[in-house]
Write a protein that holds these residues in place. Structure first.
Motif, PDB file in Angstrom:
ATOM      1  N   GLU A  87     -10.752   2.492  -9.383  1.00  0.00           N
ATOM      2  CA  GLU A  87      -9.567   1.928 -10.435  1.00  0.00           C
ATOM      3  C   GLU A  87      -9.146   1.246 -10.279  1.00  0.00           C
ATOM      4  O   GLU A  87      -7.791   0.667  -9.579  1.00  0.00           O
ATOM      5  CB  GLU A  87      -9.390   2.993 -11.457  1.00  0.00           C
ATOM      6  CG  GLU A  87      -9.855   3.959 -11.728  1.00  0.00           C
ATOM      7  CD  GLU A  87      -8.558   5.073 -13.234  1.00  0.00           C
ATOM      8  OE1 GLU A  87      -7.582   4.882 -12.818  1.00  0.00           O
ATOM      9  OE2 GLU A  87      -9.692   6.389 -13.023  1.00  0.00           O
ATOM     10  N   THR A  88      -9.535  -0.406 -10.924  1.00  0.00           N
ATOM     11  CA  THR A  88      -8.506  -1.366 -11.014  1.00  0.00           C
ATOM     12  C   THR A  88      -7.835  -2.360 -12.190  1.00  0.00           C
ATOM     13  O   THR A  88      -8.445  -1.394 -13.072  1.00  0.00           O
ATOM     14  CB  THR A  88      -9.749  -2.811  -9.918  1.00  0.00           C
ATOM     15  OG1 THR A  88     -10.409  -2.820 -11.332  1.00  0.00           O
ATOM     16  CG2 THR A  88      -9.773  -2.008  -8.631  1.00  0.00           C
ATOM     17  N   GLN A 132      -6.350   1.549  -7.858  1.00  0.00           N
ATOM     18  CA  GLN A 132      -6.026   2.966  -6.970  1.00  0.00           C
ATOM     19  C   GLN A 132      -7.279   3.866  -6.745  1.00  0.00           C
ATOM     20  O   GLN A 132      -8.518   3.701  -7.239  1.00  0.00           O
ATOM     21  CB  GLN A 132      -5.393   3.660  -8.782  1.00  0.00           C
ATOM     22  CG  GLN A 132      -4.344   2.963  -9.206  1.00  0.00           C
ATOM     23  CD  GLN A 132      -4.040   3.958 -10.924  1.00  0.00           C
ATOM     24  OE1 GLN A 132      -3.772   4.793 -10.576  1.00  0.00           O
ATOM     25  NE2 GLN A 132      -3.656   2.820 -10.960  1.00  0.00           N
ATOM     26  N   ASN A 133      -7.300   3.982  -5.967  1.00  0.00           N
ATOM     27  CA  ASN A 133      -8.840   5.062  -4.592  1.00  0.00           C
ATOM     28  C   ASN A 133      -7.841   6.507  -4.248  1.00  0.00           C
ATOM     29  O   ASN A 133      -7.504   6.815  -3.611  1.00  0.00           O
ATOM     30  CB  ASN A 133      -8.442   3.689  -4.005  1.00  0.00           C
ATOM     31  CG  ASN A 133     -10.087   4.844  -3.032  1.00  0.00           C
ATOM     32  OD1 ASN A 133     -11.422   4.859  -3.187  1.00  0.00           O
ATOM     33  ND2 ASN A 133     -10.532   3.938  -1.507  1.00  0.00           N
ATOM     34  N   THR A 134      -7.429   6.777  -5.782  1.00  0.00           N
ATOM     35  CA  THR A 134      -7.523   8.169  -5.378  1.00  0.00           C
ATOM     36  C   THR A 134      -8.369   9.321  -4.416  1.00  0.00           C
ATOM     37  O   THR A 134      -7.571  10.063  -3.904  1.00  0.00           O
ATOM     38  CB  THR A 134      -7.501   8.731  -6.659  1.00  0.00           C
ATOM     39  OG1 THR A 134      -7.696   8.784  -7.692  1.00  0.00           O
ATOM     40  CG2 THR A 134      -6.117   8.357  -7.319  1.00  0.00           C
ATOM     41  N   THR A 144      -8.221   5.672   1.431  1.00  0.00           N
ATOM     42  CA  THR A 144      -7.205   6.179  -0.739  1.00  0.00           C
ATOM     43  C   THR A 144      -6.373   5.329  -0.599  1.00  0.00           C
ATOM     44  O   THR A 144      -5.053   5.250   0.964  1.00  0.00           O
ATOM     45  CB  THR A 144      -8.055   7.432  -0.255  1.00  0.00           C
ATOM     46  OG1 THR A 144      -6.151   8.104   1.086  1.00  0.00           O
ATOM     47  CG2 THR A 144      -8.986   7.978  -0.442  1.00  0.00           C
ATOM     48  N   ILE A 177      -2.315   3.805  -3.455  1.00  0.00           N
ATOM     49  CA  ILE A 177      -2.343   2.882  -4.396  1.00  0.00           C
ATOM     50  C   ILE A 177      -2.131   1.032  -3.683  1.00  0.00           C
ATOM     51  O   ILE A 177      -1.284   1.794  -3.167  1.00  0.00           O
ATOM     52  CB  ILE A 177      -1.470   3.527  -5.452  1.00  0.00           C
ATOM     53  CG1 ILE A 177      -1.642   4.663  -5.953  1.00  0.00           C
ATOM     54  CG2 ILE A 177      -1.131   2.348  -6.140  1.00  0.00           C
ATOM     55  CD1 ILE A 177      -0.822   5.030  -6.766  1.00  0.00           C
ATOM     56  N   ILE A 207      -3.941  -3.799  -9.218  1.00  0.00           N
ATOM     57  CA  ILE A 207      -3.045  -2.843  -8.694  1.00  0.00           C
ATOM     58  C   ILE A 207      -5.118  -1.547  -8.366  1.00  0.00           C
ATOM     59  O   ILE A 207      -5.404  -1.797  -9.602  1.00  0.00           O
ATOM     60  CB  ILE A 207      -2.875  -1.606  -9.410  1.00  0.00           C
ATOM     61  CG1 ILE A 207      -1.525  -2.588 -10.031  1.00  0.00           C
ATOM     62  CG2 ILE A 207      -2.207  -0.141  -8.912  1.00  0.00           C
ATOM     63  CD1 ILE A 207      -0.263  -1.999 -10.721  1.00  0.00           C
ATOM     64  N   SER A 251       0.742  -1.249  -0.325  1.00  0.00           N
ATOM     65  CA  SER A 251       0.478   0.245   0.474  1.00  0.00           C
ATOM     66  C   SER A 251       0.952   1.200   0.001  1.00  0.00           C
ATOM     67  O   SER A 251       1.555   1.912   0.884  1.00  0.00           O
ATOM     68  CB  SER A 251      -0.537  -0.082   1.512  1.00  0.00           C
ATOM     69  OG  SER A 251      -2.264   1.286   1.493  1.00  0.00           O
TER      70      SER A 251
END
Length: 368
Positions: free
Chosen positions: A217-218, A209-211, A185, A187, A207, A176
Motif C-alpha cells: 500500500e502506498t 507499507q509492505n506488511t 517488508t 514501512i 509512505i 524505514s
C-alpha cells in the motif's frame, strides 16, 4: 642553458596520450553541450536565490517548539543529570516519574555521548524496555540516523533507519521502520522538499507499507512551506561554508513560517509561526478531520485550531496554549540557578470537564 632546463623540467609525454586525446575528441561533441546546458541551468537556479528548505520531518519544528504537545507532563517528575565530560560530551541522566493512579511510578536511566559528528543516546526503564538513538554526520550534506526500541511486549519492538541528504536547494530523505532485509517488508518513507524560490518550498512524502510480501500500500502527502525573506545572517553563514569549497546554502531562521500539508485522506494541516520579538514566539495549528462512514463508526467532519505562545525570559520559559475544543494549558520552567530548575504545568479540558497537573524539578551536577 635555459632551454635545456625548461625541457628537463617538463614531463615527458605518456605513450597513452595519443589514445586519450582520441577518446576525448570522440566524446567532446556530446559532452560539451550537456555540460554547457548544466552550467546554464545551475546559473539560472543560483540567480533565483534558492535556500536550503530543511527536512520534511521538521516542517513544523518551530510550531512544535511553542506548543505543549512535546513538553507537557502530568504527575510528579524529577530529572537528575550529571555531566561527566564536556568535550566530548558525556552525560548520565536519572528520571523519576509518578503519574496518576492508573500509571505506576517509573524510573529511567540514560546516557548521552556527543561530539562534532556523532550523537549517541541510550536509556533503560524499570520494566526492562531499552531505547537507543544514534546520529552520524558524514559530511555537511549527509546525516544518518538510527532509532531502536527493545521490549518484551508483543508488537512493540521497533527499529528505524533513516538518511537525510541536504543539498544546497533541496532535501531528500529515506526512512524505514522494521525493514525486512530479505523480503523488503516494513514501512518505508520517501520525502523530498525543494526550494523553488527564496520564500517558497514544495515537496512530497510517500509512505510505502509492505506488511507482507503479497500486500503493498502506498500513500502520498504534499507539502508546502512559505517563509519570510532570508536575512543577511543567512547569506553570511553560507559564505563561511566549511572545507574551503563553494558557498553552501544554510537553513535560515525566518521571522515567520507558514506550512500546509495535504494528507492522503483529504485532510489538511496548516500551521503559522511568528517570531514577535527575541523573547516571544506565537504559533497556530489548524487540522481538519474528515472521515467517511465505515463499519467502525459514522462519518466525521470537523477541525481543530490550536493557538500557542512561548515567552523566554532570562531565568524562565513560559508556554501557554488554547484550542477550539475548549482546552487550555500552560507550562512554566523556572530556572533558579544554572543547575536547578522547577517546572509546573496544568491543563483544563472544559468540554470533558477534566484536568491534569504536573510538577517537576531538574538538577544538573558536574565534576568539572
Amino acid at each position: 642553458m635555459s632551454n635545456k632546463e625548461s625541457s628537463a623540467s617538463s614531463p615527458a609525454p605518456s605513450p597513452l596520450s595519443p589514445y586519450l586525446d582520441a577518446v576525448a575528441n570522440i566524446f567532446h561533441p556530446v559532452a560539451s553541450p550537456v555540460l554547457n546546458s548544466y552550467n546554464l541551468f545551475h546559473g539560472w537556479k543560483e540567480s533565483m536565490g534558492l535556500v536550503q528548505p530543511g527536512t520534511a520531518e521538521n516542517l513544523t519544528k518551530e510550531v512544535q517548539q511553542v506548543h505543549l504537545a512535546n513538553w507537557f507532563f502530568d504527575g510528579a517528575r524529577a530529572d537528575i543529570s550529571k555531566v561527566v565530560s564536556a568535550n566530548p560530551a558525556f552525560q548520565l541522566t536519572h528520571t523519576f516519574s509518578l503519574g496518576s493512579s492508573s500509571r505506576p511510578p517509573a524510573y529511567n536511566f540514560g546516557a548521552i555521548f556527543a561530539n562534532a559528528n556523532t550523537f549517541l543516546h541510550g536509556s533503560v526503564d524499570g520494566q526492562g524496555q531499552v531505547t537507543a538513538r544514534a546520529n552520524q554526520t558524514w559530511s555537511p550534506h549527509d546525516i544518518s540516523k538510527l532509532q531502536a526500541q527493545l521490549t518484551n511486549k508483543p508488537a512493540q519492538t521497533m527499529v528505524q533507519i533513516e538518511h537525510d541528504h541536504l543539498a544546497p536547494h533541496y532535501t531528500f530523505s529515506l526512512k524505514s521502520m522494521n525493514p525486512g532485509l530479505l523480503d523488503g517488508t516494513g514501512i518505508h518513507f520517501v520525502s523530498l522538499l525543494h526550494s523553488i524560490g527564496p520564500r517558497l518550498s514544495l515537496g512530497f512524502e510517500t509512505i510505502i507499507q509492505n506488511t507482507s510480501v503479497s500486500k503493498l500500500e502506498t500513500s502520498t502527502s504534499y507539502l508546502a512551506k512559505l517563509t519570510s525573506l532570508p536575512d543577511r545572517s543567512a547569506a553570511a553563514s553560507a559564505a563561511l561554508s566549511p572545507l574551503g569549497g563553494p558557498p553552501i546554502a544554510q537553513p535560515f531562521s525566518p521571522s515567520w513560517i507558514a506550512t500546509a500539508q495535504l494528507q492522503p485522506s483529504g485532510n489538511v494541516q496548516a500551521t503559522y509561526y511568528q517570531k514577535m520579538s527575541d523573547k516571544v514566539d506565537v504559533a497556530l495549528d489548524l487540522q481538519t478531520n474528515f472521515q467517511p462512514a465505515s463499519p467502525l463508526g459514522p462519518s466525521q467532519r470537523g477541525a481543530t485550531a490550536t493557538l500557542g505562545a512561548k515567552y523566554d525570559f532570562r531565568p524562565a520559559t513560559f508556554r501557554a496554549q488554547v484550542d477550539s475544543n475548549m482546552k487550555v494549558g500552560m507550562l512554566l520552567e523556572q530556572r533558579f540557578t544554572p543547575a536547578f530548575a522547577f517546572l509546573v504545568g496544568g491543563e483544563i479540558d472544559h468540554a470533558r470537564n477534566t484536568s491534569r497537573f504536573g510538577v517537576g524539578i531538574q538538577i544538573e551536577s558536574t565534576t568539572m
